[in-house]
Design a protein around this motif. Structure first.
Motif, short mmCIF file in Angstrom:
data_model
loop_
_atom_site.label_atom_id
_atom_site.label_comp_id
_atom_site.label_asym_id
_atom_site.label_seq_id
_atom_site.Cartn_x
_atom_site.Cartn_y
_atom_site.Cartn_z
N ALA A 1 0.85 -1.25 -0.15
CA ALA A 1 0.00 0.08 0.11
C ALA A 1 0.92 1.05 -0.07
CB ALA A 1 -0.86 0.04 1.05
N LEU A 2 0.70 2.10 -0.72
CA LEU A 2 1.26 3.44 -0.87
C LEU A 2 0.43 4.47 -0.60
CD1 LEU A 2 3.27 2.54 -4.57
CD2 LEU A 2 3.95 2.32 -2.28
N MET A 3 0.43 5.12 0.65
CA MET A 3 -0.17 6.22 0.92
C MET A 3 0.40 7.37 0.57
SD MET A 3 -3.11 6.83 2.45
CE MET A 3 -3.90 8.24 3.08
N PRO A 4 -0.55 8.19 -0.39
CA PRO A 4 -0.04 9.39 -0.93
C PRO A 4 0.08 10.64 0.09
CG PRO A 4 -2.46 9.01 -1.65
CD PRO A 4 -1.84 7.59 -0.84
N LYS A 5 0.93 11.28 -0.08
CA LYS A 5 1.16 12.31 0.82
C LYS A 5 0.74 13.76 -0.02
CE LYS A 5 5.11 10.33 3.42
NZ LYS A 5 6.51 10.61 3.71
N ALA B 1 -9.92 4.38 1.29
CA ALA B 1 -10.12 3.75 2.38
C ALA B 1 -10.30 4.82 3.40
CB ALA B 1 -9.12 2.68 2.74
N GLU B 2 -9.43 5.70 3.65
CA GLU B 2 -9.21 6.70 4.75
C GLU B 2 -10.23 7.60 4.49
OE1 GLU B 2 -5.46 9.09 6.45
OE2 GLU B 2 -6.30 10.12 4.68
N LYS C 1 -13.55 2.75 5.23
CA LYS C 1 -13.90 1.31 4.73
C LYS C 1 -12.66 0.84 4.26
CE LYS C 1 -16.98 0.54 1.61
NZ LYS C 1 -18.17 0.81 0.50
N SER C 2 -12.44 -0.44 4.61
CA SER C 2 -11.31 -1.20 3.84
C SER C 2 -11.53 -2.35 2.55
CB SER C 2 -10.53 -2.12 5.32
OG SER C 2 -11.85 -3.05 5.51
N LEU D 1 -8.00 -3.13 1.61
CA LEU D 1 -6.92 -2.53 2.42
C LEU D 1 -6.59 -3.53 3.50
CD1 LEU D 1 -4.59 -0.34 2.58
CD2 LEU D 1 -6.24 0.97 3.91
N ASP D 2 -5.23 -4.05 3.52
CA ASP D 2 -4.88 -5.07 4.56
C ASP D 2 -3.87 -4.51 5.21
OD1 ASP D 2 -4.88 -7.23 6.27
OD2 ASP D 2 -4.36 -8.66 4.61
N GLY D 3 -3.80 -3.83 6.17
CA GLY D 3 -2.78 -3.10 7.04
C GLY D 3 -1.87 -2.42 5.80
N ASP D 4 -0.69 -3.00 5.83
CA ASP D 4 0.27 -2.09 4.63
C ASP D 4 0.27 -2.62 3.26
OD1 ASP D 4 1.80 -4.44 5.41
OD2 ASP D 4 3.54 -3.42 5.92
#
Length: 262
Positions: A117-121, A216-217, A221-222, A240-243
């Protein structure tokens, strides 16, 4: 010597849908320049090369102009080839890649990818991207690719330009918005930058490694369903399962053949 070549429509339940990828299963790696020339000759958004590496498979992905560190649809296409065409006996595959180990498994009649998972900033929109966009974004993020959130699905669908001349980009732009459709959480389109050599990619698994943690954020919801609304659309079931991001889809073989060169 002749080498096998498959063309597979990924994230599709019928040919002529989803995202086409070339897959070349090998016994050993080829020289990099040869793989790049083969990808250029195939002229698809991605060509995947894979060969055995212990009890796993090494995988590398090339666009017509460069090697990329991560590709979803060509990984799904590769798993499809190993299971459907080459009769790999196990229900799970491990691919060693430039982005680490990628696990793929069968889930009923779907193929499930397990990607980081790549959370964008938060980021700022560059001037040349803004000039081509001609729309006011709701949000701008970055995680390898630029993520531009628009006000509506209609705005994403109506966009008619590309970002191929934007020198500020390296890996391209994702346009996204909340979906208006029942059973779909978000929509997206992906446009390559000048170095990628792809104006628009039909269904982009690596983009969903960024889209899924973002939405998801936002939606709380995941489990999500994403639909890429390019001219060749495709739908991806996502978790989305953790990282990690798990993405599920189908694939269909379009072409089986061989290539050879002197």
């Amino acid at each position: 010597m002749a080498y096998p070549l498959y063309q597979v429509d990924a994230f599709a339940d019928a040919v002529f849908e989803g995202n086409p990828a070339a897959v070349m299963p090998l016994n050993a790696p080829l020289d990099e320049d040869v793989m790049q020339r083969l990808a250029q000759e195939n002229n698809l958004s991605e060509t995947a090369f894979l060969w055995p590496e212990g009890d796993a498979w090494r995988i590398r992905w090339f666009t017509p102009s460069k090697e990329v560190p991560l590709c979803g649809h060509a990984t799904l296409a590769s798993a499809h080839v190993l299971w459907r065409e080459l009769h790999w006996p196990h229900d799970e595959l491990r691919f060693n890649s430039a982005s680490g180990e990628l696990r793929v498994r069968k889930v009923d009649d779907l193929i499930e990818l397990n990607f980081p998972a790549l959370m964008p900033k938060p980021a700022e929109l560059s001037a040349d991207v803004a000039e081509r966009l001609e729309l006011k974004p709701q949000d701008v993020r970055s995680a390898i690719k630029e993520l531009v959130v628009l006000a509506s699905e209609a705005e994403v669908a109506a966009f008619s330009r590309d970002f191929s001349g934007c020198e500020s980009l390296e890996s391209g732009v994702i346009l996204t918005a909340r979906s208006d459709r029942d059973g779909v959480d978000f929509v997206s389109r992906f446009f390559g930058g000048p170095e990628v050599g792809i104006k628009e990619d039909p269904v982009t698994g690596s983009a969903h490694a960024i889209l899924v943690p973002y939405w998801a954020e936002k939606l709380g919801k995941s489990e999500l369903v994403g639909r890429q609304i390019s001219s060749r659309p495709g739908q991806i079931e996502c978790v989305l399962d953790g990282d990690r991001v798990r993405m599920r889809g189908q694939a269909r073989t379009y072409l089986r053949g061989f290539v050879e060169w002197t």
